[in-house]
Design an enzyme around this catalytic site. Sequence first.
Site, PDB file in Angstrom:
ATOM      1  N   LYS A  34       0.844  -1.207   0.000  1.00 11.97           N
ATOM      2  CA  LYS A  34       0.000   0.000   0.000  1.00 11.97           C
ATOM      3  C   LYS A  34       0.877   1.253   0.000  1.00 11.97           C
ATOM      4  O   LYS A  34       2.098   1.153   0.266  1.00 11.97           O
ATOM      5  CB  LYS A  34      -0.893  -0.009   1.241  1.00 11.97           C
ATOM      6  N   ARG A 134     -10.771   0.471  14.616  1.00 16.02           N
ATOM      7  CA  ARG A 134     -10.641   1.268  13.410  1.00 16.02           C
ATOM      8  C   ARG A 134     -11.720   0.855  12.421  1.00 16.02           C
ATOM      9  O   ARG A 134     -12.751   1.484  12.322  1.00 16.02           O
ATOM     10  CB  ARG A 134      -9.226   1.084  12.847  1.00 16.02           C
ATOM     11  N   TYR A 266      18.675  30.001   8.611  1.00 16.90           N
ATOM     12  CA  TYR A 266      17.600  30.699   9.307  1.00 16.90           C
ATOM     13  C   TYR A 266      17.735  30.557  10.819  1.00 16.90           C
ATOM     14  O   TYR A 266      18.087  29.481  11.320  1.00 16.90           O
ATOM     15  CB  TYR A 266      16.242  30.107   8.906  1.00 16.90           C
ATOM     16  N   MET A 314      13.811  24.786   3.155  1.00 17.77           N
ATOM     17  CA  MET A 314      12.817  24.130   2.298  1.00 17.77           C
ATOM     18  C   MET A 314      13.471  23.150   1.323  1.00 17.77           C
ATOM     19  O   MET A 314      12.981  22.047   1.129  1.00 17.77           O
ATOM     20  CB  MET A 314      12.006  25.174   1.531  1.00 17.77           C
TER      21      MET A 314
HETATM   22  C1  LIG Z   1       0.011  -1.590   6.818  1.00 15.35           C
HETATM   23  C2  LIG Z   1      -0.713  -2.804   7.162  1.00 15.35           C
HETATM   24  C3  LIG Z   1      -0.053  -4.041   7.347  1.00 15.35           C
HETATM   25  C4  LIG Z   1       1.455  -4.176   7.389  1.00 15.35           C
HETATM   26  O1  LIG Z   1       1.940  -3.852   8.672  1.00 15.35           O
HETATM   27  P1  LIG Z   1       3.529  -3.900   9.008  1.00 15.35           P
HETATM   28  O2  LIG Z   1       3.611  -3.441  10.418  1.00 15.35           O
HETATM   29  O3  LIG Z   1       4.156  -2.934   8.056  1.00 15.35           O
HETATM   30  O4  LIG Z   1       3.981  -5.271   8.793  1.00 15.35           O
HETATM   31  C5  LIG Z   1      -0.833  -5.165   7.506  1.00 15.35           C
HETATM   32  N1  LIG Z   1      -2.178  -5.090   7.524  1.00 15.35           N
HETATM   33  C6  LIG Z   1      -2.837  -3.932   7.379  1.00 15.35           C
HETATM   34  C7  LIG Z   1      -4.319  -3.916   7.438  1.00 15.35           C
HETATM   35  C8  LIG Z   1      -2.140  -2.745   7.217  1.00 15.35           C
HETATM   36  O5  LIG Z   1      -2.795  -1.579   7.099  1.00 15.35           O
END
Ligand SMILES: *Cc1c(COP(=O)(O)O)cnc(C)c1O
Length: 371
Positions: A34, A134, A266, A314
Site C-alpha cells: 500500500k 478502526r 535561518y 525548504m
Molecule cells: C500496513 C498494514 C499491514 C502491514 O503492517 P507492518 O507493520 O508494516 O507489517 C498489515 N495489515 C494492514 C491492514 C495494514 O494496514
Amino acid sequence: MIEPSCHVRINWEHFRRNIEELLKRGHDLMPVIKADAYGHGVRKAAAVLEDMGIGWAAAGTIQEAAEVRNAGFSGNIVALLSRAPEKEDVCLACEKRLSPLIHNWEGLEAVARAVRDINAPLGIAVKAETGMGRLGFRLEEMEDVADAIAAEPRLSPIVQVSHFAVADDPAEEEYTKLQCDVFYRAADIMHRKFPDMRCSLGNTAGLVEGFTRKDDICRPGIALYGYDPMFGTAHEGACGPLLPVMEVAAPLISVHPLHKEESVGYGRTFTADSERLVGWVAIGYADGYRRNPAPGTCMCINGVRVPVIGRVAMQMTCVDLTDLAETPAPGDAVYVLGGPGNAVSAQELADWWGTIPYEVTCLLGKNRIEE
Ligand SMILES: *Cc1c(COP(=O)(O)O)cnc(C)c1O
C-alpha cells in the site's frame, strides 16, 4: 512532475531477499504494498512479487490495486482502503479481479447492489474488528454478515482480515492474544457458510512473533523494506536478517568556510566556535527531509558521517565537513539514507525525527522518479 534535486534508489534484490527471509516461517504471504509500497514504488514491487510466485498482495485504494494488476501481478489483490465502494470502484474490481476490503454495512450493501447491477462475481475481503478500534465488523455482527453475503451469490468472501494494534510490543502480548481469540471466533462463524475462506491476521510483528495459525496468510509490510517493527524492544531481531531497500542521496551544491562567530541558515541556530568548513546539500523539508531533527542527526559522504547543523530549509540542509579527511566538492553525492560505508538507516532517521521507519520511507519515497 518536476524532477526533485534528490535521488531515490530502490534495491529490489534486497526486497526479494527480505521476502525470502519471511517465507521461511512457512506462511502464505500477502505482502503489503500500500501507499506506493511504503514509498518504494508499487508497480515494480508488484512485478517482483509476481516473479517470486507470491499468491496474494495488499494494496491501498482500489485504484492502487488496479495498478498492481496492470503491473502484471496475477494473484489475489486486496484493497485495504476501500470506501463504501462507488459503483465505478466495483466495476473496476470486477474487471481486474480485485478484492475490496469490506468493513461496514454501508460497504457491504453498496458492493452487493453493484454486483447485482452489473451481474458479475466478485471476491471480497471481510474485515473483522478485533481490537484496533478502526475498521471492521464486530464479533456479534458476524452471523448477520455471513447471512448477508450468502444472500448475494455473486459475492464470495475469499479472506477474513483483521489487524493487530500492539503485536510489535512484547509487553502487550495479552492484548494481541485477545485479538486472536476474537478473530478466530469470527472466522468460525464465517467458515460455517464459507468453508474455503482464508484467514489473514498477522502483520510483520504478528508473523514473526508466531501469533497466527499456520494456514493463515500473513501480511508483512515494514520487514519487506528492511526494517524491524520490534526495534528497541526485548524482541528486536526476531525478523531475522533484513536488508534496507531504499537509498536517498542529494548533491552538495556549495562548499565554503564558516569563520569563527559566523552562523548558518535561518534563525542562526548554529554559530561556529572555531574555523569550520560547511556544505549545503540539495534536500530540505519540501523533499520530506524533516525540519526539526534531533541533535546528532547525520548525513553520509563517501561512507563517512557528517553532522547536520543549523536549521533545515525548504530545499537545502547544511552539514559540517570540517572533520572529513578528504574535502568534498559541489556535485558530490551526500546520502541522507543508505549508501556505502557507515550508512544512515531509516530507523536512525526515524529516531532523529521522532517517528518510525514507515513514515521515513513514505516521506522520502515521494521523490522517487518512476523508472
Ligand atoms: C500496513 C498494514 C499491514 C502491514 O503492517 P507492518 O507493520 O508494516 O507489517 C498489515 N495489515 C494492514 C491492514 C495494514 O494496514
